[in-house]
Design a protein around this motif. Structure first.
Motif, short mmCIF file in Angstrom:
data_model
loop_
_atom_site.label_atom_id
_atom_site.label_comp_id
_atom_site.label_asym_id
_atom_site.label_seq_id
_atom_site.Cartn_x
_atom_site.Cartn_y
_atom_site.Cartn_z
N GLY A 156 0.80 -1.22 0.00
CA GLY A 156 0.00 0.00 0.00
C GLY A 156 0.82 1.27 0.00
N GLY A 157 2.07 1.17 -0.46
CA GLY A 157 2.93 2.35 -0.51
C GLY A 157 4.22 2.14 0.27
N PHE A 158 5.06 3.16 0.26
CA PHE A 158 6.34 3.10 0.95
C PHE A 158 6.13 3.49 2.42
N ARG A 159 5.70 2.54 3.22
CA ARG A 159 5.37 2.81 4.62
C ARG A 159 6.28 2.03 5.56
N SER A 160 6.63 2.65 6.67
CA SER A 160 7.46 1.96 7.65
C SER A 160 6.74 0.74 8.20
N GLN A 161 7.53 -0.22 8.62
CA GLN A 161 7.00 -1.53 9.02
C GLN A 161 7.33 -1.85 10.48
N GLY A 162 6.55 -2.78 11.06
CA GLY A 162 6.85 -3.28 12.40
C GLY A 162 6.20 -2.51 13.52
N HIS A 163 5.02 -1.97 13.28
CA HIS A 163 4.37 -1.13 14.28
C HIS A 163 3.50 -1.90 15.27
N ASP A 164 3.28 -3.18 15.05
CA ASP A 164 2.52 -3.97 16.02
C ASP A 164 3.20 -5.31 16.24
N ASP A 217 24.49 -3.60 11.79
CA ASP A 217 25.91 -3.86 11.54
C ASP A 217 26.46 -3.06 10.36
N GLY A 218 25.64 -2.26 9.74
CA GLY A 218 26.05 -1.41 8.64
C GLY A 218 24.89 -0.55 8.21
N GLN A 219 25.14 0.33 7.26
CA GLN A 219 24.10 1.23 6.76
C GLN A 219 24.24 1.35 5.24
N VAL A 220 23.09 1.61 4.57
CA VAL A 220 23.09 1.88 3.14
C VAL A 220 22.16 3.05 2.88
N LEU A 221 22.54 3.91 1.94
CA LEU A 221 21.69 4.98 1.47
C LEU A 221 21.80 5.07 -0.05
N VAL A 222 20.76 5.61 -0.66
CA VAL A 222 20.82 5.93 -2.08
C VAL A 222 21.74 7.14 -2.24
N LEU A 223 22.75 7.02 -3.07
CA LEU A 223 23.78 8.05 -3.20
C LEU A 223 23.19 9.41 -3.56
N GLU A 224 22.27 9.43 -4.50
CA GLU A 224 21.69 10.70 -4.93
C GLU A 224 20.92 11.38 -3.80
N ASP A 225 20.34 10.58 -2.89
CA ASP A 225 19.66 11.15 -1.74
C ASP A 225 20.64 11.85 -0.81
N ARG A 235 12.45 10.16 5.27
CA ARG A 235 12.80 10.64 6.61
C ARG A 235 14.17 10.14 7.06
N PHE A 236 14.52 8.90 6.66
CA PHE A 236 15.75 8.29 7.18
C PHE A 236 17.02 8.78 6.49
N VAL A 237 16.88 9.66 5.51
CA VAL A 237 18.05 10.15 4.77
C VAL A 237 18.62 11.39 5.44
N LYS A 238 19.94 11.43 5.56
CA LYS A 238 20.64 12.64 5.94
C LYS A 238 21.32 13.19 4.69
N ARG A 239 21.10 14.46 4.41
CA ARG A 239 21.76 15.11 3.28
C ARG A 239 23.17 15.51 3.70
#
Length: 274
Positions: A156-164, A217-225, A235-239
């Protein structure tokens, strides 16, 4: 067989990445081109040629439009321009879900034609058989659980998971299943932070978080973000930079000089010989 030169650069391997569990965090970024791969390679451990390229590079509304040929073409470019980072290429939607044999055919093509070091596929418990099949046949696999973009329509979209509780237990079960099946690492995307930590503590392979937890144990981000090249970011991206503004300003200055006929200048043109 010839002996490698003592100072020959070697890429991070799947066993070496797995051995980083609980140690120095793994640094992963996406890259889709030779230019970007060359720039990020010295700083990172892993480069992900993600199917996010469908959206970032090709303007598609989701990752679903990234076909196998497209992933191979971008993967080959990244491999050609990098030296030490492990290159992981996403298996695209439709290339592996129908069964282990189809997944192996797709993974074999990607690894042989792109020359990458591993593949990544989305899914937890229901993909365990496929992960085991690939791993048993020499294909290093990174799993991907939590928010899985290829399932965007079902979620149903790009929604965060694990809320219940039920959602958390399912994602934990997914993590255990992919680890037991032979994945050497798992991307954990878009889950509440306590769940990201719990997954990291529950399994013996590295977790690579994206919108998960600093305890991964590590992190990944989209480079362009992270470079500020996309108009919006989750929300989880730091510029870490605002290169989009710099690009617009540079091209604007170029356009002004062309229209004013001040570029090219004399120093940019060729003189007749003799």
């Amino acid at each position: 067989m010839s002996t490698p030169a003592p100072n020959a650069k070697r890429r991070l391997t799947a066993p070496a990445a797995r051995a980083r569990k609980g140690g120095v965090p793994l640094v992963m970024v996406t890259a889709y081109s030779a230019t970007m791969a060359r720039l990020v390679d010295p700083a990172v451990d892993m480069i992900l040629v993600g199917d996010s390229l469908a959206m970032v590079e090709h303007g598609m509304p989701s990752t679903l439009g990234a076909g196998l040929d497209l992933m191979i073409a971008h993967g080959k470019a990244v491999v050609s321009a990098s030296e030490t980072a492990m290159v992981v290429v996403d298996l695209p939607f439709g290339a592996y879900e129908s069964g282990p044999a189809d997944a192996f055919r797709a993974a074999a093509r990607v690894m042989a034609e792109a020359g990458c070091d591993a593949v990544k596929l989305e899914g937890g418990t229901h993909m365990a058989e496929t992960i085991r099949f690939l791993s048993d046949r020499g294909v290093p696999v990174v799993a991907h659980i939590g928010l899985t973009p290829q399932a965007v329509n079902a979620l149903g979209g790009f929604r965060s998971q694990g809320h219940d509780d039920a959602a958390r237990e399912k994602i934990l079960a997914d993590a255990r299943a992919v680890a037991e099946a032979g994945a050497f690492a798992v991307v954990v995307e878009g889950v509440v932070a306590p769940l990201g930590k719990a997954i990291t503590e529950a399994i013996d392979i590295p977790t690579i978080g994206i919108g998960a937890s600093a305890e991964c144990d590590g992190q990944v981000l989209v480079l362009e973000d992270l470079l500020g090249l996309t108009p919006r970011a989750p929300r989880f991206v730091k510029r870490y930079a605002e290169l989009g503004q710099a690009v617009s300003q540079a091209v604007g200055a170029y356009a002004d000089e062309v229209r004013a006929r001040t570029f090219p200048g004399e120093e940019h043109t060729y003189k007749p010989r003799g």
